[in-house]
Design an enzyme around this catalytic site. Structure first.
Site, PDB file in Angstrom:
ATOM      1  N   CYS A 153       2.134 -19.415 -30.234  1.00  0.00           N
ATOM      2  CA  CYS A 153       2.043 -17.979 -30.502  1.00  0.00           C
ATOM      3  C   CYS A 153       2.299 -17.282 -29.169  1.00  0.00           C
ATOM      4  CB  CYS A 153       0.674 -17.608 -31.069  1.00  0.00           C
ATOM      5  SG  CYS A 153       0.502 -15.832 -31.319  1.00  0.00           S
ATOM      6  N   CYS A 382      -4.684   4.066 -33.058  1.00  0.00           N
ATOM      7  CA  CYS A 382      -3.910   2.861 -33.356  1.00  0.00           C
ATOM      8  C   CYS A 382      -3.100   3.043 -34.637  1.00  0.00           C
ATOM      9  CB  CYS A 382      -4.837   1.645 -33.465  1.00  0.00           C
ATOM     10  SG  CYS A 382      -6.164   1.905 -34.630  1.00  0.00           S
TER      11      CYS A 382
END
Ligand SMILES: C[S@@+](CC[C@H](N)C(=O)[O-])C[C@H]1O[C@@H](n2cnc3c(N)ncnc32)[C@H](O)[C@@H]1O
Length: 424
Positions: A153, A382
């Protein structure tokens, strides 16, 4: 048989899907880029659009590049690794501009976006499934409960990725076949904080295995949560975050900005925007990411709904002098700001307010701010859509949106943070 059609992609949508048109309907094509001619199979028709799966890219875009991760395309964590850097960076900027223009902000100054470096994500929640052939651990595939077994990842921090093989081994010994769990990993300033959320009651042997795992891998703390009860299995040291030199205890799996680099950039902009104002309120303050840097120069009111977070902030404030950090006064309030926003009257005397709500935004609090005499509002968000919706409330109340900084904290995903500075 699903219908197969050819489409030319016209644009990238807010979720990162390519969007084309077929018989007057929008067609959403994951992993396709503007300018590309693609073959897709239609998977679903809903909300006036066609949802599809990419079959082949018949004419690729020059903006396409090799994804950084081998799981890209199946893992739901990233949506935009197939864009070259120039195109991606422009898309991020446009995404902020589009959300703002949808709420009537056409000419706002959008600053150069800040991008999280690779391997900087220090908080992740992994899904776990124990099947007949062992434990798989990773993120869900897009729109699915299927778990993609992660072997790499590139966005997650090395400390998190390095622990995964050992974590899988210990969970494999503990979890019964056909069980699931969620593992929250947070790289605190002094080591990893791990919380396993499972409906399995821990027995003595499992507890010993986990304690041994924590010792062997120098895990700072490991909790096992079952039915909401948090069992402190191995607390080898209290995980802490360092904000402006203050060591703040980190409650298990609690909110921190996911990238240290993005956090520094946001803190820099917030502090800069509050310069010259004496009394500042930090709403939705969490454990004090902005509160402690601000309290070096300003009298501060810190307000937060999560009790564990505000208690951490208070503990850190009380210990700061002993840590050699000189702060101005910090007053705290534990309060649900959705149900009971600080009223315009309560905000009297505050010259600047920093507000950083969850994705849903803060309509009720913004309505009170719009009626207040606060001169400067710094809105950290966000979610560009709720940011713009709430910005409209402030603008209608007499604020001018001076500038917006896009912060791409979740690299290659369709999430985007914005820091907006408003002046009355
Ligand atoms: C995006 S985080 C920001 C936290 C902090 N400003 C930071 O940067 O670390 C949003 C915060 O809002 C808090 N929160 C969520 N709902 C709330 C509510 N109804 N009232 C007050 N705080 C809430 C969460 O606990 C979380 O700490």
């Amino acid at each position: 048989m699903p219908e197969t059609i050819n489409v030319t992609i016209d644009k990238l949508g807010a979720q990162g899907d390519g969007i084309g048109e077929h018989e007057g309907l929008p067609v959403y094509v994951p992993l396709a880029l503007p300018g590309e001619r693609v073959t897709v199979s239609i998977t679903e028709k809903k909300r006036g659009g066609l949802y599809s799966q990419l079959v082949s890219i018949d004419q690729p875009s020059a903006s396409r590049r090799e994804p950084a991760c081998k799981h890209f395309g199946s893992c739901g964590g990233c949506q935009l690794q197939h864009l070259n850097t120039d195109y991606y960076q422009q898309w991020i900027r446009d995404r902020a501009g589009l959300a703002l223009s949808q709420h009537g902000f056409e000419d706002v100054t959008i600053l150069k976006p800040f991008f999280a470096p690779v391997t900087s994500r220090r908080r992740a929640a992994f899904k776990v499934h124990k099947g007949g052939s062992g434990v798989i651990l990773g993120f869900n595939a897009k729109n699915s409960h299927q778990i993609i077994n992660l072997s790499e990842c590139p966005v997650s921090s090395n400390s998190i990725m390095q622990i995964i093989p050992a974590l899988k081994r210990v969970l494999d010994k503990i979890l019964p076949t056909r069980s699931v769990a969620t593992v929250h990993c947070t790289a605190a300033s002094n080591g990893l904080d791990i919380l396993v959320d499972s409906n399995l009651k821990l027995g003595l042997e499992a507890r010993e295995l986990l304690a041994e795992f924590a010792d062997t891998h120098d895990i700072a703390s490991l909790h096992w949560q079952q039915d909401g009860f948090m069992d402190p299995v191995a607390i080898r040291r209290e995980p802490v975050m360092d904000f402006a030199g203050v060591k703040v205890p980190l409650p298990p799996a609690s909110f921190i900005q996911v990238s240290a680099e993005c956090e520094s950039e946001m803190v820099k902009h917030v502090v800069e925007a509050c310069k010259g104002y004496r009394r500042v309120a930090d709403l939705f303050c969490g454990i004090g990411t902005f509160s402690f840097p601000l309290a070096r120069d300003h009298q501060l009111l810190a307000v937060e709904g999560a009790q564990a977070a505000i208690q951490s902030l208070e503990l850190a404030r009380n210990a700061s002098a002993a840590q050699g950090v000189r702060l101005k006064q910090i007053v705290t309030k534990h309060r649900d700001l959705f149900r009971r926003p600080l009223t315009a009257g309560e905000l009297t005397g505050f010259e600047a307010v920093v507000i950083d709500p969850p994705r849903a935004g803060a309509q009720a609090q913004m309505t009170e701010l719009a009626k207040s005499t606060v001169e400067r509002v710094v809105s950290v968000s966000c979610n560009p859509n709720t940011f713009a919706r709430d910005a409209r409330i402030l603008a209608d109340g007499g604020y001018i949106l001076d500038r917006v900084l896009p912060v791409d904290q979740f690299l290659w995903s369709s999430h985007l943070e914005l820091v907006g500075v408003f002046t009355r």
